[in-house]
Scaffold this active site. Structure first.
Site, short mmCIF file in Angstrom:
data_model
loop_
_atom_site.label_atom_id
_atom_site.label_comp_id
_atom_site.label_asym_id
_atom_site.label_seq_id
_atom_site.Cartn_x
_atom_site.Cartn_y
_atom_site.Cartn_z
N PRO A 106 0.65 -1.18 -0.25
CA PRO A 106 0.14 -0.03 0.40
C PRO A 106 0.57 1.00 0.01
CG PRO A 106 -0.08 -1.48 2.06
CD PRO A 106 0.69 -1.61 1.59
N GLU A 127 2.07 -7.28 8.96
CA GLU A 127 2.30 -6.26 8.24
C GLU A 127 3.23 -5.88 6.83
OE1 GLU A 127 0.11 -6.15 10.74
OE2 GLU A 127 0.88 -3.48 10.12
N ARG A 140 -2.97 -9.25 -20.58
CA ARG A 140 -4.11 -8.75 -21.79
C ARG A 140 -2.95 -7.59 -22.56
NH1 ARG A 140 -6.35 -4.03 -22.13
NH2 ARG A 140 -7.77 -4.86 -22.91
N ASP A 169 -7.52 1.12 -25.45
CA ASP A 169 -8.25 1.57 -23.66
C ASP A 169 -8.07 2.58 -23.01
OD1 ASP A 169 -5.88 -1.09 -22.62
OD2 ASP A 169 -7.67 -1.21 -23.73
#
Ligand code: JD8
Length: 269
Positions: free
Chosen positions: A88, A115, A157, A172
């Site tokens: 994160p 963690e 992809r 896209d």
């Protein structure tokens, strides 16, 4: 392309056996190998975590199993992979990064739990490999496996031959080019009427020019509604006259700074 994933939940990566990535593997367009980190533990409990130095909540993943696992994976291949560490606290994962990674021959993903991983592992391999700490979004997950599924699909992809010719990543959203900073517009298919709900006439007109204009206008509408930040950052030079009039109709005007901004309502005295 070769992709290795080291994890304590190999079963979490099962989705890489199905759908687009599964078919790409069957067709030899992609070589995905999933490894159980506990294979590189030597105690009776296959321990991979311990308490954090300095105290605090949770547990931290031990460096030794990761060191042995990554050394073994690196020795099993040619050249040096890009090490992708989901966290994160990483840099945002974007279509631009997906395109960059799709050009690499070998990626190694290190999804963690608890963690996170003892920092020395990142430092150890950061000295010799291209290490990318990446976050898939500003929300907190319990581990890195789901981000790996997201990133592997976004990269796979883009590999030559993975998308059938009917599909193309050329248009896209977020990809370099005309639709760069625009969200996809709405889509429709048969039947022409569903629950008394019709389909925009232009889409049944067969007039490709008008259809393309309608789709672009709807892309602007949805982008202005859901991602105004993309309108603010879009390059006005990539927009034609009709684009600007659609943005004006949506309340967006070109500011002195050369960027689009919301038109300020003039308050009648
Ligand atoms: C890897 C452990 C959980 C994170 C304490 C909750 C990515 N966009 C993202 N959100 N969350 C992650 C992510 C979370 C992870 C791990 C990625 C490894 N956790 C930890 C720190 C706070 N717990 C992510 N990419």
């Amino acid at each position: 392309m070769r992709i290795d994933v080291v994890t304590i939940f190999p079963e979490y990566l099962e989705p890489l056996n199905v759908s687009l990535v599964g078919k790409a593997r069957e067709r030899g367009l992609l070589d995905v190998r999933v490894h159980d980190l506990r294979e590189w533990t030597h105690d009776r409990h296959n321990t991979v975590d311990d308490t954090p130095y300095g105290g605090g909540p949770g547990m931290v993943m031990k460096p030794e199993p990761w060191g042995e696992a990554l050394d073994a994976v690196l020795e099993s291949g040619e050249g040096s992979p890009v090490l992708v560490v989901p966290t994160p606290s990483g840099r945002p994962f974007t279509q631009e990064l997906a395109v960059e990674l799709s050009g690499k021959p070998w990626l190694v993903f290190t999804p963690a739990r608890y963690e996170g991983i003892d920092r020395r592992v990142i430092e150890e391999y950061g000295d010799r490999l291209d290490v990318r700490e990446v976050s898939i979004g500003d929300y907190v997950l319990a581990g890195g496996e789901a981000p790996v599924l997201v990133m592997v699909e976004a990269v796979a992809r883009l590999l030559p031959g993975v998308l059938g010719n009917a599909e193309s990543h050329r248009d896209d959203s977020f990809a370099p080019g005309a639709m760069a900073d625009l969200l996809e517009g709405p889509v429709f298919t048969k039947p022409p009427v569903w629950r008394d709900r019709g389909v925009p006439e232009v889409l049944l007109s067969g007039h490709h020019g008008k259809v393309a204009r309608w789709r672009r206008d709807e892309a602007f509408r949805r982008t202005a509604q859901n991602r105004p930040d993309l309108i603010e950052r879009c390059d006005p030079a990539t927009l034609d006259k009709k684009d600007r009039s659609m943005l004006a109709a949506l309340g967006w005007v070109l500011g002195e700074d050369g960027r689009f901004g919301r038109a300020v309502e003039s308050v009648e005295e």
